[in-house]
Enzyme design. Structure first.
Site, mmCIF file in Angstrom:
data_model
loop_
_atom_site.group_PDB
_atom_site.id
_atom_site.type_symbol
_atom_site.label_atom_id
_atom_site.label_comp_id
_atom_site.label_asym_id
_atom_site.label_seq_id
_atom_site.Cartn_x
_atom_site.Cartn_y
_atom_site.Cartn_z
ATOM 1 N N ASP A 1 1.030 -1.156 -0.007
ATOM 2 C CA ASP A 1 0.102 -0.020 -0.020
ATOM 3 C C ASP A 1 0.834 1.522 -0.211
ATOM 4 O O ASP A 1 1.908 1.119 0.483
ATOM 5 C CB ASP A 1 -0.871 0.102 1.123
ATOM 6 C CG ASP A 1 -0.111 -0.012 2.630
ATOM 7 O OD1 ASP A 1 0.789 -0.747 2.589
ATOM 8 O OD2 ASP A 1 -0.661 0.690 3.473
ATOM 9 N N GLU B 1 0.077 -0.964 5.761
ATOM 10 C CA GLU B 1 1.365 -0.372 6.733
ATOM 11 C C GLU B 1 1.200 1.141 6.850
ATOM 12 O O GLU B 1 1.253 1.622 7.723
ATOM 13 C CB GLU B 1 2.748 -0.733 6.121
ATOM 14 C CG GLU B 1 3.623 -0.438 6.854
ATOM 15 C CD GLU B 1 4.250 1.003 6.709
ATOM 16 O OE1 GLU B 1 4.953 1.555 7.472
ATOM 17 O OE2 GLU B 1 4.090 1.581 5.809
#
Length: 199
Positions: free
Chosen positions: A86, A150
């Protein structure tokens, strides 16, 4: 932005493999916790290298745990490479010199959202384990633990993201967890471990 490691000078194959996968990942708008197919791309490559993959979905977050056992299962340490697919939001588009999701190379540097943090590193993981397998076969056990959350809260009411992954890693490795090396390192360091006979 990202610059290819200088240790690959004269070795175009790993650089090309790393760059090709990086470009594919950068084009995917995986703003946390969206994945946009990043993990599917990585999983296909790992499965082709002999990895066993367990998909782990916690709440809205896609994650996976991939393992390739060494030639003698259960012997020696496990090298675990941890990372995330991400990215953070782009911010104002007018502050970018190019489309953040259309990777661009300018003056030898690669620009795009996630180029440095950390899609290029994940691509380097994959290229490095492929090269290690070509050179030495499966001399040691290697795992990848990848999350899609994250950059976001990294946890929800069900424990999505990194905390759940850490628990999963401990459960998978059990008493051997003290022998596991959980890290997020670039391909040049993996290459040094390879040359030293660790992989």
């Amino acid at each position: 932005r990202f610059r290819a490691p200088s240790c690959f000078a004269g070795e175009t194959k790993p650089v090309t493999a790393t760059l090709d996968l990086t470009l594919d990942l950068l084009r995917r708008r995986s703003v946390s916790p969206a994945d946009e197919g990043c993990q599917d791309v990585i999983i296909r490559r790992l499965e082709a290298l002999g990895f066993q993959v367990e998909r782990l979905r916690f709440g809205p977050v896609d994650n996976f745990w991939a393992t390739r056992e060494g030639s003698v299962a259960g012997s020696g340490p496990t090298l675990c490479l941890a990372g995330h697919t991400d990215v953070v939001p782009t911010g104002p588009l007018e502050e970018w010199h190019s489309d953040p999701f259309e990777p661009t190379i300018r003056d030898g540097l690669l620009y795009g959202r996630g180029a440095a943090d950390m899609k290029s590193a994940i691509a380097a993981f994959v290229a490095a384990v492929a090269r290690s397998a070509e050179r030495h076969g499966n001399r040691g056990s290697i795992s990848l633990l990848i999350t899609g959350d994250e950059e976001g809260p990294s946890i929800d009411e069900r424990g999505a993201g990194e905390p759940s992954l850490a628990q999963h890693l401990h459960a998978q490795l059990g008493a051997a967890s003290r022998d596991a090396h959980l890290t997020a390192i670039a391909a040049w360091l993996i290459d040094q471990l390879d040359e030293a006979g660790y992989l």
